[in-house]
Every structure is written in C-alpha cells, then in structure tokens.
Design an enzyme around this catalytic site. Structure first.
Site, mmCIF file in Angstrom:
data_model
loop_
_atom_site.group_PDB
_atom_site.id
_atom_site.type_symbol
_atom_site.label_atom_id
_atom_site.label_comp_id
_atom_site.label_asym_id
_atom_site.label_seq_id
_atom_site.Cartn_x
_atom_site.Cartn_y
_atom_site.Cartn_z
ATOM 1 N N LYS A 54 0.843 -1.204 0.000
ATOM 2 C CA LYS A 54 0.000 0.000 0.000
ATOM 3 C C LYS A 54 0.878 1.253 0.000
ATOM 4 C CE LYS A 54 -3.700 -2.570 2.170
ATOM 5 N NZ LYS A 54 -4.308 -3.070 3.400
ATOM 6 N N GLN A 98 -4.886 -1.724 9.647
ATOM 7 C CA GLN A 98 -4.673 -3.021 9.007
ATOM 8 C C GLN A 98 -5.260 -4.143 9.883
ATOM 9 O OE1 GLN A 98 -3.290 -3.596 5.910
ATOM 10 N NE2 GLN A 98 -3.900 -5.723 6.242
ATOM 11 N N ASP A 121 -11.301 2.509 4.006
ATOM 12 C CA ASP A 121 -11.686 1.100 3.882
ATOM 13 C C ASP A 121 -13.208 0.932 3.857
ATOM 14 O OD1 ASP A 121 -9.694 -0.751 3.490
ATOM 15 O OD2 ASP A 121 -9.130 -0.870 5.607
#
Ligand code: NAD
Length: 307
Positions: A54, A98, A121
């Site tokens: 990422k 994460q 997200d």
C-alpha cells in the site's frame, strides 16, 4: 489456457491507478497532496506485506503515506489515541487500520473511532449505513474494485442473477449490496447454506469470497457464468500445485523459484471450461483492491478538502 475468457484485474487496476495519478497531479495544482496513514499493530507477516505494497502504491502515484507501527501487546487506549490524533491532523486524508488486529484489542471500537470522512476502507458504521441506503460515500475496496472490473469489461449486472459466496463485512456483504443497487437479483450464501452447488449453479454472475481453497468446482458453476474469485491461498507443496494445476509448467517454475504459489476459492483449471469469463489468482481481484484504495484516498481528499 483460453485467454479470451480471463478477466485481468491487473489491466483494470492499471487503468484505475492511471486515473488516480491524473487526479493526484490535478490536486497538486491546488496545493493538495493526498495522504494515507496506515496503522499496523503487531508482526503478522502477511499484514506487513500488504502494508508495504500500500505504501509503495502511494509512492508511485505521488501520494504521501505514513505507516504507524505499534507492538503486538499495545494497550487499546494507545491505539485509540493514535486514531484520534490522525482524525485531528488536517494533512491526513485516509486512515487505514490493518486487519486482523491482535485478539487483545476490540476491533469494532477501534474502527468506530476512525473519522468516517477519512475511512478509506469503508468499514465505519456511517459508511456501511450510507452504502445500505444506496448513497455510498467510502465503500470497501475489494467489492468496489470488482464492480469496476465488471463495468469496464462490459459485463452487465442489471436484471441478472448474482450469487455471492461469503458474508464477511469486508467483502461478501458490501458486494451483495453493490450488486443489489446495480439492479441484480442477489443471493448471499455462507457456511450454513444447504446444498451450496444447487444455489451457485443459478448464478449468471458468481462471486466467491469464502476463504476456502478450491471450494468451487465445475459442479458449482452454470455453463456461461461469469466467475469472480476473491480467495487467496498459498500452495506450499508440489503435490498441492500438481493437483490444482496439473501439468502447468509455468506455475511449477514459479513454485520452484519462490517455494509457494497463490490460488483462490475456485478450482480454476476445472471451472475454466464452463465459465464465460473468470478471474485468475493471482492477477485478478488482488490488484483491484489496492488500486481502489488509492482511488478512495484521492476521493476522501477531494470531499474533505472541498476541491
Ligand atoms: P471471512 O473469513 O471473513 O468470511 C468467509 C465467509 O465465507 C463467511 O461469511 C463464511 O460464512 C463463508 N464460508 C466459509 N466457508 C464456506 C463454505 N464452505 N460454503 C459457503 N460459505 C462459506 O473472509 P473474507 O475476509 O471475506 O475473505 C475471503 C477470502 O478472500 C479469503 O481467502 C481472503 O484472503 C480473500 N480476500 C482477498 C482480498 C483481495 O484483495 N484479493 C481481499 C479480501 C479478502
């Protein structure tokens, strides 16, 4: 391999990234550089790999990124303090925690603390609710990437029978919601679904995110279906590689080089003859997810900063 059938996530991901790069260049003209901040707790090797890719993706597009590493045994209050600080920092456009978090932490509480305007997200209840109501703002990257793949490959969804296998908050549920809003007739299957094959055989579009290696075989798939494989598994023995990819010399070479190869939830070789179109693993859904994360971060920067 019948390459005309293969849906290349890689190709579509490149297109999405190129568009995001153009947006980043345009924002630079207004003095804005989108910034993604990633919170990584603990030493999970797979998470480290994902976080690394990422950060590299941000770099390549000219976006800023920071990774905040916290130890496995960190106190919940410290993670929450970090999230609050990132919420308050005007330079931060996207915050990504994460997953999975260590079992000692309350994942929901931490995700709920992220500012919905920075929740790239799409996991915050506000964003989940907006998606459900059909006015999406920030949507989970994997299902968003799959919708983009279908759209750009000219695969119509409206009025078609779509079956999603897996009901996770990250993939299955938002996937079903996006398909529903695109006017598909949607069935959502899960681990308690009885006679899975009889349901999946109804699908004109079959999306599989069950996390079970080679769960979907030819008996699960109707002739002419479009098959999207979200699963990701590592094959670590030669026997496993040979049983799923018999006689595949290229995959054997890759295995000899790296000691493992990836595969999905679909038994690709045996399903391929039945499918009209199918995504491979690797090179299918995986690259789309990261490309959409970049696009979401750019979008979050635009909305929040009003540019
Ligand atoms: P999860 O483990 O959270 O959920 C799995 C779902 O599948 C559950 O809802 C469960 O009910 C269902 N399921 C399990 N066994 C089943 C069975 N035998 N029949 C029917 N349904 C069954 O999984 P997730 O986070 O949605 O991930 C699914 C897979 O997708 C994993 O392999 C994961 O690694 C992969 N993944 C890939 C990407 C990507 O970018 N390529 C992104 C997210 C997840």
């Amino acid at each position: 391999m019948n390459s005309g059938k293969i849906l290349s996530g890689k190709k579509v991901a490149e297109e999405i990234r190129a568009e995001a790069a153009r947006d980043v260049a345009e924002l630079a003209g207004s003095g804005v550089r989108p910034q993604l901040d990633v919170v990584l707790v603990g030493d999970d090797p797979a998470s480290k790999v994902y976080v690394g890719s990422k950060a590299r993706a941000c770099d390549r597009l000219g976006m800023a990124s920071n990774t905040h590493r916290l130890p496995e045994d960190v106190a919940q209050a410290r993670v929450l303090d970090l999230v609050h600080a990132l919420n308050a920092d005007p330079e931060v456009d996207g915050i990504l925690v994460q997953l999975p978090l260590p079992g000692s932490l309350d994942t929901h509480r931490i995700l709920d603390a992220v500012d919905p305007a920075k929740d790239v997200d799409g996991f915050h209840p506000t964003n989940v609710g907006l998606l459900q109501q059909g006015r999406p703002r920030l949507v989970p990257c994997t299902p968003l990437g799959i919708m983009e793949l279908l759209r750009r490959e000219g695969i119509g969804v409206e009025g078609r029978r779509a079956v999603v296998v897996g009901r996770s908050d990250i993939v299955g549920k938002p996937m079903a919601m996006l398909l529903l809003h695109a006017h598909a007739t949607v069935t959502l299957c899960h681990s308690r679904t009885r006679d899975l094959a009889s349901v999946t055989r109804q699908a004109e579009i079959l999306i599989v995110a069950a996390g079970r290696r080679a769960l979907i075989g030819p008996d699960h798939v109707a002739e002419g279906a479009v098959v999207i494989d979200v699963g990701m598994h590592r094959l670590t023995t030669e026997d496993e590689v040979e049983s799923l990819f018999p006689g595949d010399e290229e995959r054997r070479r890759r295995f000899a080089d790296k000691g493992s190869v990836l595969t999905g939830d679909v038994d690709f070789v045996r399903v391929l003859p039945r499918a009209a179109r199918i995504t491979p693993v690797p090179g299918g859904v995986g690259p789309l997810t990261i490309a959409k994360l970049m696009a979401n971060t750019v979008a979050a920067a635009r909305w929040r900063r009003g540019v």
